[in-house]
Scaffold this motif. Sequence first.
Motif, PDB file in Angstrom:
ATOM      1  N   ASP A 199       0.906  -1.480  -0.254  1.00 41.94           N
ATOM      2  CA  ASP A 199      -0.041  -0.027   0.625  1.00 41.94           C
ATOM      3  C   ASP A 199       0.550   1.371   0.705  1.00 41.94           C
ATOM      4  O   ASP A 199       1.939   1.287   0.785  1.00 41.94           O
ATOM      5  N   ILE A 200       0.125   2.555  -1.091  1.00 41.87           N
ATOM      6  CA  ILE A 200       1.000   3.776  -0.497  1.00 41.87           C
ATOM      7  C   ILE A 200       0.301   5.014   0.148  1.00 41.87           C
ATOM      8  O   ILE A 200      -0.553   4.994  -0.003  1.00 41.87           O
ATOM      9  N   PRO A 201       1.045   5.104   1.339  1.00 40.87           N
ATOM     10  CA  PRO A 201       0.362   5.187   1.810  1.00 40.87           C
ATOM     11  C   PRO A 201      -0.478   6.680   1.580  1.00 40.87           C
ATOM     12  O   PRO A 201       0.211   7.725   0.362  1.00 40.87           O
ATOM     13  N   GLY A 202      -1.504   6.880   2.402  1.00 44.93           N
ATOM     14  CA  GLY A 202      -1.941   8.300   1.680  1.00 44.93           C
ATOM     15  C   GLY A 202      -2.719   8.723   0.269  1.00 44.93           C
ATOM     16  O   GLY A 202      -3.233   9.049  -0.344  1.00 44.93           O
ATOM     17  N   ALA A 203      -2.451   7.158  -0.769  1.00 47.00           N
ATOM     18  CA  ALA A 203      -3.056   7.012  -2.322  1.00 47.00           C
ATOM     19  C   ALA A 203      -4.003   6.212  -2.180  1.00 47.00           C
ATOM     20  O   ALA A 203      -4.249   4.762  -2.227  1.00 47.00           O
ATOM     21  N   THR A 204      -5.824   7.038  -1.663  1.00 49.18           N
ATOM     22  CA  THR A 204      -6.673   6.913  -1.492  1.00 49.18           C
ATOM     23  C   THR A 204      -7.768   7.244  -2.497  1.00 49.18           C
ATOM     24  O   THR A 204      -9.126   7.416  -2.226  1.00 49.18           O
ATOM     25  N   GLY A 205      -7.267   8.160  -3.533  1.00 46.37           N
ATOM     26  CA  GLY A 205      -7.760   8.695  -4.749  1.00 46.37           C
ATOM     27  C   GLY A 205      -7.970   8.240  -5.943  1.00 46.37           C
ATOM     28  O   GLY A 205      -7.352   7.134  -5.912  1.00 46.37           O
ATOM     29  N   SER A 206      -8.374   8.340  -7.073  1.00 45.49           N
ATOM     30  CA  SER A 206      -9.131   8.243  -7.911  1.00 45.49           C
ATOM     31  C   SER A 206      -7.357   7.968  -9.330  1.00 45.49           C
ATOM     32  O   SER A 206      -7.322   7.513 -10.261  1.00 45.49           O
ATOM     33  N   THR A 207      -6.239   8.923  -8.851  1.00 47.60           N
ATOM     34  CA  THR A 207      -5.761   9.086  -9.633  1.00 47.60           C
ATOM     35  C   THR A 207      -4.429   8.847  -8.435  1.00 47.60           C
ATOM     36  O   THR A 207      -4.340   8.317  -6.750  1.00 47.60           O
ATOM     37  N   LEU A 208      -3.088   8.769  -8.825  1.00 45.02           N
ATOM     38  CA  LEU A 208      -2.115   8.693  -8.138  1.00 45.02           C
ATOM     39  C   LEU A 208      -0.688   9.435  -9.428  1.00 45.02           C
ATOM     40  O   LEU A 208      -0.570   8.830 -10.088  1.00 45.02           O
ATOM     41  N   SER A 209      -0.259  10.130  -8.868  1.00 45.71           N
ATOM     42  CA  SER A 209       0.933  11.001  -9.425  1.00 45.71           C
ATOM     43  C   SER A 209       1.797  10.831  -8.742  1.00 45.71           C
ATOM     44  O   SER A 209       2.016  10.728  -7.146  1.00 45.71           O
ATOM     45  N   TYR A 210       3.653  10.408  -9.400  1.00 47.14           N
ATOM     46  CA  TYR A 210       4.617  10.848  -9.234  1.00 47.14           C
ATOM     47  C   TYR A 210       4.484  12.235  -9.613  1.00 47.14           C
ATOM     48  O   TYR A 210       4.946  12.428 -10.556  1.00 47.14           O
ATOM     49  N   ASP A 211       6.752  12.291  -8.893  1.00 47.68           N
ATOM     50  CA  ASP A 211       6.857  13.713  -9.362  1.00 47.68           C
ATOM     51  C   ASP A 211       8.223  13.555  -9.450  1.00 47.68           C
ATOM     52  O   ASP A 211       8.881  11.785  -9.040  1.00 47.68           O
ATOM     53  N   ALA A 212       9.022  14.636  -9.788  1.00 51.17           N
ATOM     54  CA  ALA A 212      10.830  13.411 -10.192  1.00 51.17           C
ATOM     55  C   ALA A 212      11.244  13.055  -8.737  1.00 51.17           C
ATOM     56  O   ALA A 212      12.060  12.426  -8.718  1.00 51.17           O
ATOM     57  N   SER A 213      10.900  14.004  -7.791  1.00 51.12           N
ATOM     58  CA  SER A 213      11.702  12.823  -6.335  1.00 51.12           C
ATOM     59  C   SER A 213      11.361  12.078  -6.237  1.00 51.12           C
ATOM     60  O   SER A 213      11.706  11.311  -5.359  1.00 51.12           O
TER      61      SER A 213
END
Length: 199
Positions: free
Chosen positions: A149-163
Amino acid sequence: TAHCTSSASLLLEVYDTPEVSINEGDQAICEDGTVTYTATVIGSSGTYNHKWYIDGTEIPGETTTTLNLDATAISSLGVGTHTVVIEVTDPSSPLSCSETASVQLTINDVPEVTITGPSELCEGSSVTYTANVTGSGSYTYQWQLDGVDIPGATGSTLSYDASSLPSVGSHTISVIVVDNSSTAHCTSSASLLLEVYDT
C-alpha cells in the motif's frame, strides 16, 4: 315429544407439520461470490425431505439442510434480488405435511477497473495514473507499488513527481477498488507493469 336422537363419529388424525427457518436470514454477495444457508427444522418426526428453490426453480441435488450457492455457477443468478426457499416435508405422515421458509439474496455487481497511464518512463519524470471504474457505486481506492500500500494514495488518481518516482527498474502499480454502496463491499483490482529507465 319423543325427541328421537342419533349420532355419528369421525376419527380425525392431525399430523405434525415441521417448523423451518433459515438461520442466516437475508444476505448480500458479489456476482463472483458464494453464500451458505443452513435451515433449522423443528418437529416430532426427526426424518425430513428437503428441497431448495431459487426464484421458484428447484435447485438440483440440494436435498439437505445446508445450501451452498456459487453465484457464478448458477446461470439464473444475475445482479439483483432473488428469493431462496427451502421446503421441508415429513414423509412419515400420509399427507406428507410440509412447510417452507424463504430469505432474500441480493447479488451486487463487481466494479470493472482499468488503469490509464504510461508503462515506460525515464528516471526523474512526473506522471499521473488514473483508475477508471465502470459502475454506479460509491468507491474507495487504495494504490499499491509492488504489492505494498502507498500511504495516502486513496483517490482515483496516483501522481508521481521527479523526486517520488519509483527507482530504475521494473515495478507493478496496482489499484484496489471497493464498492461501498452495498453490504457486500464488492472488490476489484487492476495492475500495470511500469519500467523506469536510467537517465
